[in-house]
Design a protein around this motif. Structure first.
Motif, PDB file in Angstrom:
ATOM      1  N   GLU A  29       3.907  -2.636 -19.277  1.00 31.63           N
ATOM      2  CA  GLU A  29       4.896  -3.695 -19.400  1.00 31.63           C
ATOM      3  C   GLU A  29       5.857  -3.722 -18.207  1.00 31.63           C
ATOM      4  O   GLU A  29       6.484  -4.734 -17.930  1.00 31.63           O
ATOM      5  CB  GLU A  29       5.716  -3.534 -20.692  1.00 31.63           C
ATOM      6  CG  GLU A  29       4.918  -3.660 -21.954  1.00 31.63           C
ATOM      7  CD  GLU A  29       4.328  -2.331 -22.419  1.00 31.63           C
ATOM      8  OE1 GLU A  29       4.565  -1.279 -21.795  1.00 31.63           O
ATOM      9  OE2 GLU A  29       3.598  -2.339 -23.410  1.00 31.63           O
ATOM     10  N   GLU A  30       5.982  -2.579 -17.511  1.00 29.75           N
ATOM     11  CA  GLU A  30       6.894  -2.490 -16.384  1.00 29.75           C
ATOM     12  C   GLU A  30       6.252  -2.926 -15.068  1.00 29.75           C
ATOM     13  O   GLU A  30       6.947  -3.047 -14.062  1.00 29.75           O
ATOM     14  CB  GLU A  30       7.426  -1.066 -16.263  1.00 29.75           C
ATOM     15  CG  GLU A  30       8.260  -0.646 -17.463  1.00 29.75           C
ATOM     16  CD  GLU A  30       8.632   0.821 -17.451  1.00 29.75           C
ATOM     17  OE1 GLU A  30       8.258   1.535 -16.498  1.00 29.75           O
ATOM     18  OE2 GLU A  30       9.288   1.261 -18.400  1.00 29.75           O
ATOM     19  N   LEU A  31       4.950  -3.148 -15.065  1.00 32.57           N
ATOM     20  CA  LEU A  31       4.266  -3.578 -13.853  1.00 32.57           C
ATOM     21  C   LEU A  31       4.433  -5.075 -13.643  1.00 32.57           C
ATOM     22  O   LEU A  31       4.491  -5.842 -14.604  1.00 32.57           O
ATOM     23  CB  LEU A  31       2.766  -3.256 -13.940  1.00 32.57           C
ATOM     24  CG  LEU A  31       2.382  -1.789 -13.961  1.00 32.57           C
ATOM     25  CD1 LEU A  31       0.880  -1.650 -14.191  1.00 32.57           C
ATOM     26  CD2 LEU A  31       2.780  -1.119 -12.662  1.00 32.57           C
ATOM     27  N   SER A  32       4.474  -5.456 -12.399  1.00 34.68           N
ATOM     28  CA  SER A  32       4.536  -6.869 -12.057  1.00 34.68           C
ATOM     29  C   SER A  32       3.225  -7.536 -12.457  1.00 34.68           C
ATOM     30  O   SER A  32       2.155  -6.926 -12.388  1.00 34.68           O
ATOM     31  CB  SER A  32       4.747  -7.018 -10.552  1.00 34.68           C
ATOM     32  OG  SER A  32       4.417  -8.303 -10.124  1.00 34.68           O
ATOM     33  N   SER A  33       3.280  -8.789 -12.859  1.00 28.88           N
ATOM     34  CA  SER A  33       2.050  -9.512 -13.196  1.00 28.88           C
ATOM     35  C   SER A  33       1.162  -9.684 -11.976  1.00 28.88           C
ATOM     36  O   SER A  33      -0.022  -9.973 -12.095  1.00 28.88           O
ATOM     37  CB  SER A  33       2.373 -10.872 -13.810  1.00 28.88           C
ATOM     38  OG  SER A  33       3.089 -11.659 -12.876  1.00 28.88           O
ATOM     39  N   GLU A  34       1.728  -9.474 -10.795  1.00 29.35           N
ATOM     40  CA  GLU A  34       0.974  -9.563  -9.543  1.00 29.35           C
ATOM     41  C   GLU A  34       0.344  -8.227  -9.149  1.00 29.35           C
ATOM     42  O   GLU A  34      -0.339  -8.137  -8.137  1.00 29.35           O
ATOM     43  CB  GLU A  34       1.886 -10.035  -8.414  1.00 29.35           C
ATOM     44  CG  GLU A  34       2.515 -11.382  -8.664  1.00 29.35           C
ATOM     45  CD  GLU A  34       1.482 -12.489  -8.810  1.00 29.35           C
ATOM     46  OE1 GLU A  34       0.526 -12.502  -8.024  1.00 29.35           O
ATOM     47  OE2 GLU A  34       1.645 -13.335  -9.709  1.00 29.35           O
ATOM     48  N   ASP A  35       0.581  -7.194  -9.944  1.00 29.65           N
ATOM     49  CA  ASP A  35       0.061  -5.868  -9.622  1.00 29.65           C
ATOM     50  C   ASP A  35      -1.459  -5.892  -9.507  1.00 29.65           C
ATOM     51  O   ASP A  35      -2.146  -6.465 -10.353  1.00 29.65           O
ATOM     52  CB  ASP A  35       0.481  -4.862 -10.699  1.00 29.65           C
ATOM     53  CG  ASP A  35       0.122  -3.450 -10.309  1.00 29.65           C
ATOM     54  OD1 ASP A  35       0.929  -2.808  -9.625  1.00 29.65           O
ATOM     55  OD2 ASP A  35      -0.986  -3.000 -10.684  1.00 29.65           O
ATOM     56  N   GLN A  39      -4.779  -7.067 -12.105  1.00 27.83           N
ATOM     57  CA  GLN A  39      -5.670  -8.167 -11.748  1.00 27.83           C
ATOM     58  C   GLN A  39      -7.141  -7.800 -11.939  1.00 27.83           C
ATOM     59  O   GLN A  39      -7.984  -8.678 -12.071  1.00 27.83           O
ATOM     60  CB  GLN A  39      -5.434  -8.595 -10.291  1.00 27.83           C
ATOM     61  CG  GLN A  39      -4.021  -9.059 -10.015  1.00 27.83           C
ATOM     62  CD  GLN A  39      -3.601 -10.241 -10.861  1.00 27.83           C
ATOM     63  OE1 GLN A  39      -4.385 -11.146 -11.090  1.00 27.83           O
ATOM     64  NE2 GLN A  39      -2.374 -10.219 -11.343  1.00 27.83           N
TER      65      GLN A  39
END
Length: 58
Positions: A29-35, A39
């Motif tokens: 949940e703490e990761l960017s959606s762009e991580d 992907q």
């Protein structure tokens, strides 16, 4: 570090290193959606195959 040869060895490794693993773990949940990791769909595919073949991890 000893070579992990069995599931029991792996469980012992996790148990013996729990503090270190938790220290460096990151909540998804703490990761960017762009991580980059998020992907990838490789883990989704592994999960799908395990469910289809009824292999469950403890």
């Amino acid at each position: 570090m000893n070579t992990i040869k069995t599931i029991q060895d792996y469980k012992e490794f996790l148990s013996n290193n729990r503090d270190k693993l938790c220290k460096y773990a990151v909540r998804v949940e703490e990761l960017s959606s762009e991580d980059e990791w998020l992907q990838e769909d490789e883990w989704d595919e592994i999960y799908k195959r395990s469910v289809e073949s009824k292999i469950y991890f403890e």
